[in-house]
Design a protein around this motif. Structure first.
Motif, short mmCIF file in Angstrom:
data_model
loop_
_atom_site.label_atom_id
_atom_site.label_comp_id
_atom_site.label_asym_id
_atom_site.label_seq_id
_atom_site.Cartn_x
_atom_site.Cartn_y
_atom_site.Cartn_z
N HIS A 185 2.07 -1.47 -10.73
CA HIS A 185 2.03 -2.76 -10.03
C HIS A 185 0.67 -3.42 -10.28
O HIS A 185 -0.37 -2.79 -10.13
CB HIS A 185 2.25 -2.57 -8.53
N HIS A 186 0.69 -4.69 -10.67
CA HIS A 186 -0.51 -5.50 -10.89
C HIS A 186 -1.37 -4.92 -12.01
O HIS A 186 -2.59 -4.81 -11.88
CB HIS A 186 -1.34 -5.63 -9.61
N GLY A 187 -0.73 -4.56 -13.14
CA GLY A 187 -1.47 -4.07 -14.30
C GLY A 187 -1.35 -5.03 -15.46
O GLY A 187 -0.24 -5.27 -15.96
N PRO A 188 -2.44 -5.63 -15.95
CA PRO A 188 -2.33 -6.62 -17.04
C PRO A 188 -1.84 -6.01 -18.35
O PRO A 188 -1.13 -6.66 -19.11
CB PRO A 188 -3.76 -7.16 -17.17
N CYS A 238 0.26 -3.41 -18.67
CA CYS A 238 1.71 -3.26 -18.50
C CYS A 238 2.41 -4.61 -18.58
O CYS A 238 3.49 -4.73 -19.17
CB CYS A 238 2.01 -2.60 -17.16
N ALA A 239 1.81 -5.64 -17.98
CA ALA A 239 2.43 -6.96 -18.00
C ALA A 239 2.53 -7.50 -19.41
O ALA A 239 3.54 -8.08 -19.82
CB ALA A 239 1.62 -7.92 -17.11
N ARG A 240 1.46 -7.33 -20.20
CA ARG A 240 1.48 -7.83 -21.57
C ARG A 240 2.51 -7.08 -22.42
O ARG A 240 3.28 -7.68 -23.18
CB ARG A 240 0.08 -7.69 -22.18
N SER A 241 2.55 -5.77 -22.28
CA SER A 241 3.52 -4.99 -23.05
C SER A 241 4.95 -5.29 -22.60
O SER A 241 5.87 -5.34 -23.42
CB SER A 241 3.21 -3.50 -22.91
N LEU A 242 5.13 -5.49 -21.29
CA LEU A 242 6.48 -5.80 -20.80
C LEU A 242 6.95 -7.16 -21.33
O LEU A 242 8.12 -7.31 -21.73
CB LEU A 242 6.49 -5.79 -19.28
N ALA A 243 6.06 -8.14 -21.34
CA ALA A 243 6.44 -9.46 -21.85
C ALA A 243 6.87 -9.36 -23.31
O ALA A 243 7.87 -9.97 -23.74
CB ALA A 243 5.29 -10.45 -21.68
N GLU A 277 -4.35 -0.56 -19.36
CA GLU A 277 -4.59 -1.96 -19.06
C GLU A 277 -5.41 -2.67 -20.14
O GLU A 277 -5.29 -3.88 -20.30
CB GLU A 277 -5.27 -2.10 -17.70
N GLN A 278 -6.27 -1.94 -20.86
CA GLN A 278 -7.09 -2.59 -21.87
C GLN A 278 -6.53 -2.43 -23.29
O GLN A 278 -7.13 -2.90 -24.24
CB GLN A 278 -8.51 -2.01 -21.84
N ARG A 327 -7.32 -10.23 -13.90
CA ARG A 327 -6.90 -11.55 -14.36
C ARG A 327 -7.68 -11.96 -15.61
O ARG A 327 -7.14 -12.59 -16.53
CB ARG A 327 -7.08 -12.60 -13.27
N HIS A 328 -8.96 -11.57 -15.64
CA HIS A 328 -9.78 -11.84 -16.82
C HIS A 328 -9.23 -11.09 -18.03
O HIS A 328 -9.16 -11.65 -19.14
CB HIS A 328 -11.22 -11.42 -16.53
N LEU A 329 -8.82 -9.83 -17.85
CA LEU A 329 -8.22 -9.06 -18.94
C LEU A 329 -6.93 -9.73 -19.43
O LEU A 329 -6.64 -9.75 -20.62
CB LEU A 329 -7.91 -7.64 -18.47
N TRP A 330 -6.16 -10.25 -18.52
CA TRP A 330 -4.90 -10.89 -18.89
C TRP A 330 -5.13 -12.13 -19.73
O TRP A 330 -4.42 -12.40 -20.68
CB TRP A 330 -4.12 -11.24 -17.62
N ARG A 331 -6.16 -12.88 -19.39
CA ARG A 331 -6.40 -14.14 -20.08
C ARG A 331 -7.23 -13.99 -21.36
O ARG A 331 -7.11 -14.79 -22.28
CB ARG A 331 -7.10 -15.12 -19.13
#
Length: 770
Positions: free
Chosen positions: A10-13, A15-20, A178-179, A293-297
């Motif tokens: 939950h709330h992992g950038p 994971c979010a990037r790989s999931l997208a 995450e990184q 959020r910085h990692l995500w962007r």
């Protein structure tokens, strides 16, 4: 037909990037997300630009809105990316966790069972998973007694983090997942890792977790039965092994059979980064939401962008930070990462480099960086047409109409009540405060005169959404809800001070329909009250309301009559109420007398002031009055010019004479001097009496009274204490010699100032220079 399991944090950038990326490649025709099925109808709002994360799904019981749970989503949350993908591509998305309607019923049954059980049988951690349900964190099973793998349930990744040479799970997961760059192999690795961990941990023993996973499997079977070809399941990584192999449908049906349900409702509400952090107590929180959020962007060059943001922040606060600092910190962070055999610099390395290069090993700039960048407080937004109770819609409409920005960080709002728009803002804030929603906290106004200014500090908390829903039982609009609550509270309150304090809130909130019944209650309570403390405590709130009469256009004529009656009764009761009082009660009365005196001065009524001064004079002259209250009465009379300095000196000499017990003399002095030493500093007569009395005290008595004297002197301002110290150091302790020396005037230098004074004061210059 294929089912693809995506185990995420939950709330992992990462994971979010790989999931997208995985969803773009898979192109599923059905997405199942771990979450409350009651919110299925709200998933479509994710396509709306007005729904800006961080936001949260709020599920609550309409019959008891305080029973509510949040499911937060950030920009970098994998679940949010799944919602956005489904909304953008028109894909069917459902939430597949155990419905909150059943979880509410389960928790109610558990609470009832605990209430009925003997106190000795209540476990200390009965609500160990309360945070899990409240904030929708991934629930973990309770450790079983004597299980050698019990800690796998509480922190299943701890073993792997320690084996990899990391001191904590957070840092290990951050570097591992995450990184990392986008990779579709990530979820296969996570599934393999979790399968091994769950085999080592043994079967689940937590009943709620078993029911949750049974419901998820049931949702998968339902999607398969509907003929879905490519099903994507987004869930917490811990659940992946339990969903990979489906047992018989009958076993899951048996687990879910007979579960009670409660009626629930769901809506979207704004959330904040501060509520996503571990520090807020959120069970599935992260250490630094701003960093994630910085990692995500800025994934590819996140470290360099981060150090640049640090330098910008420090320069904005007038601290040294140059491009050379950024380069040196980047080199140091990369070196630390290499020494630790890590692929790239993470947050730990960056913050250590920032501390060494930018902060010169000081914690003060680090606190600024933590607040502004690590958390990076931000409040989301929701569309106006999101389903909500009428009261919430009314409040949001007023905030929008009055252009009052809803923000998570604190902002100051300076209001001039003579302006209609500012007056409306003040009324809105007072009404919300009356309902128990302290969006604004009133601050002391400094540097401005008059009663038309209010200074507020605004900070919106996500929990206010629940408070507003709970307050909706009072009415559908803010005015109706606040008025109904005030009327019920007026009927329940009994004490006169509580009634007058409520009247202050009612008038400040401009609830005119509640004024008349509350005024009648105050009149009845005032006529039946003879207690001096209650009468004195009731005066300041009512007088304070009278100051706002013209600004708020409230008819306060009836209130003036009530104040007149209370003031008259207080003046009658004062000489008798200060007699035979215990020390603790006298300390309380002292503050009430001071507050009442200030209130009557604001009232500016000559008749009331004359009666008040007469009552104080009787109290000060009576030998049976408590010494502290007698001293304060003398002080008030002297300050207002009712007593001359000579008469005050006579009273001081009388109460500090040899025939008076030292304790009584010290209490009289405390009441006379507390709050200000101006009288003592500027009166040689008073100074000589106090100084002589102190010098005549035996050493043992002086030591005994010293705490009382120190307490009185501690209330003086720093300049007053310094002036008294200078007088004590001067020979004889008189002011005349010292003041003459300090105020000696050089005529020649004074004449050089006269032309400037004539110019400033616009006076004709005297040609003679006189």
């Amino acid at each position: 037909m294929s089912v693809h399991l995506f185990g995420i944090r939950h709330h992992g950038p990462g994971c979010a990037r790989s999931l997208a990326a995985a969803l773009r490649e898979l192109q599923p025709d059905c997405i199942l997300v771990e979450g409350p099925p009651e919110a299925d109808a709200l998933a479509g709002f994710a396509a709306r630009a007005e729904l800006t994360p961080p936001v949260a799904l709020l599920v609550y019981a309409p019959a008891e809105p305080r029973r509510a749970v949040f499911y937060p989503f950030a920009e970098f949350s994998p679940e949010w990316q799944a919602l956005r993908h489904a909304a953008d591509h028109g894909i069917d998305l459902r939430f597949c966790d155990l419905p909150q309607s059943q979880r509410f019923a389960l928790r109610a049954a558990e609470e009832q069972a605990l209430a009925l059980a003997p106190a000795a049988q209540h476990p200390d951690d009965a609500d160990a998973d309360a945070d899990t349900d409240t904030d929708a964190a991934p629930a973990q099973p309770e450790p079983a007694g004597g299980d050698p793998h019990a800690d796998l349930h509480t922190d299943p990744l701890r073993w792997l983090a320690h084996a990899a040479g990391y001191g904590d799970t957070e840092t290990w997961w951050d570097h591992l997942v995450e990184q990392r760059s986008d990779s579709l192999d990530l979820f296969a690795a996570i599934a393999e890792m979790m399968t091994a961990l769950r085999e080592a941990a043994g079967p689940l023993t937590d009943a709620l977790e078993m029911k949750r996973e049974a419901h998820m499997r049931t949702a998968i079977r339902q999607a398969v039965k509907e003929g879905r070809e490519r099903i994507a399941v987004v869930c917490g990584a811990w659940h992946v092994p339990a969903l990979a192999v489906l047992p018989s449908a009958k076993s899951d049906v048996d687990l879910l059979r007979g579960l009670a349900k409660e009626k629930v409702a769901a809506t979207w509400v704004p959330w904040s980064h501060g509520r996503l952090s571990f520090a807020s107590g959120y069970g599935a929180g992260v250490t630094a939401p701003g960093w994630y959020r910085h990692l995500w962007r800025h994934q590819d060059r996140a470290a360099l962008h981060w150090l640049t943001a640090v330098a910008t922040l420090l320069r904005r606060h007038d601290l040294d930070a140059s491009s050379a600092h950024v380069i040196e910190a980047m080199r140091l962070a990369d070196t630390l990462a290499a020494l630790r055999e890590r692929p790239r610099a993470g947050l730990d390395e960056l913050m250590e480099a920032v501390r060494a290069v930018f902060c010169y090993d000081s914690d003060t700039p680090l606190q600024l960086i933590e607040r502004a960048l690590l958390v990076d407080e931000a409040l989301g937004a929701v569309p106006d047409d999101v389903p909500a109770v009428p009261l919430v819609q009314d409040v949001f409409a007023q905030q929008k109409r009055l252009r009052m920005a809803v923000r998570a960080d604190a902002t100051d709002l300076d209001l001039d009540l003579r302006q209609p728009a500012h007056l409306e803002k003040s009324i809105l804030l007072h009404r919300l405060a009356l309902l128990g929603v302290p969006w604004g906290r009133q601050q002391a106004v400094r540097g401005k005169t008059g009663t038309f200014h209010e200074l507020w500090r605004l900070a919106w908390e996500p929990e206010f959404a629940v408070d507003l829903i709970a307050a909706s039982r009072w009415g559908g609009t803010l005015e109706a809800a606040a008025g109904s609550l005030a009327a019920e509270r007026a009927a329940a309150v009994r004490g006169l001070p509580d009634l007058t304090a409520l009247m202050e809130l009612v008038l400040l909130a401009d609830l005119r329909e509640a004024v008349a019944p509350l005024m009648a209650r105050i009149q009845d309570a005032g006529t039946q009250t003879s207690d001096l403390g209650l009468l004195l405590a009731a005066l300041p709130p009512l007088v304070n309301v009278l100051r706002y009469g013209s600004a708020r256009k409230v008819d306060t004529a009836t209130l003036s009559h009530v104040v007149d009656g209370l003031a008259a009764r207080a003046c009658i009761a004062l000489p008798y109420g200060v007699r035979g009082v215990a020390d603790d009660a006298a300390a309380n009365l002292l503050g009430q007398i001071i507050a009442a005196d200030q209130a009557l001065r604001l009232l500016q009524d000559e008749a009331h002031q004359a009666a008040w001064f007469g009552a104080l004079g009787t109290a000060a002259a009576s030998s049976v009055s408590h010494p502290m209250l007698s001293g304060r009465s003398a002080r008030i009379l002297t300050e207002h010019g009712e007593w001359s300095a000579e008469r005050a000196a006579q009273q001081l000499a009388l109460h500090c004479s040899y025939g008076v017990p030292p304790l009584a003399a010290a209490q009289w002095l405390e009441g006379f001097l507390q709050g200000s030493g101006a009288l003592l500093a500027h009166s040689d007569t008073l100074w000589q009496i106090v100084n002589g009395w102190l010098l005549a005290l035996p050493p043992d008595t002086f030591t005994e009274l010293l705490p009382l004297l120190r307490r009185a002197v501690s209330t003086f301002s720093a300049p007053e204490r310094r002036e008294l110290g200078e007088r004590a150091a001067h020979t004889g302790g008189t002011a005349s010699g010292a003041m003459l020396t300090a105020t000696a005037v050089d005529p020649a230098r004074a004449r050089r100032v006269l032309p400037i004074l004539h110019t400033l004061l616009a006076l004709p210059e005297n040609v003679d220079g006189a």
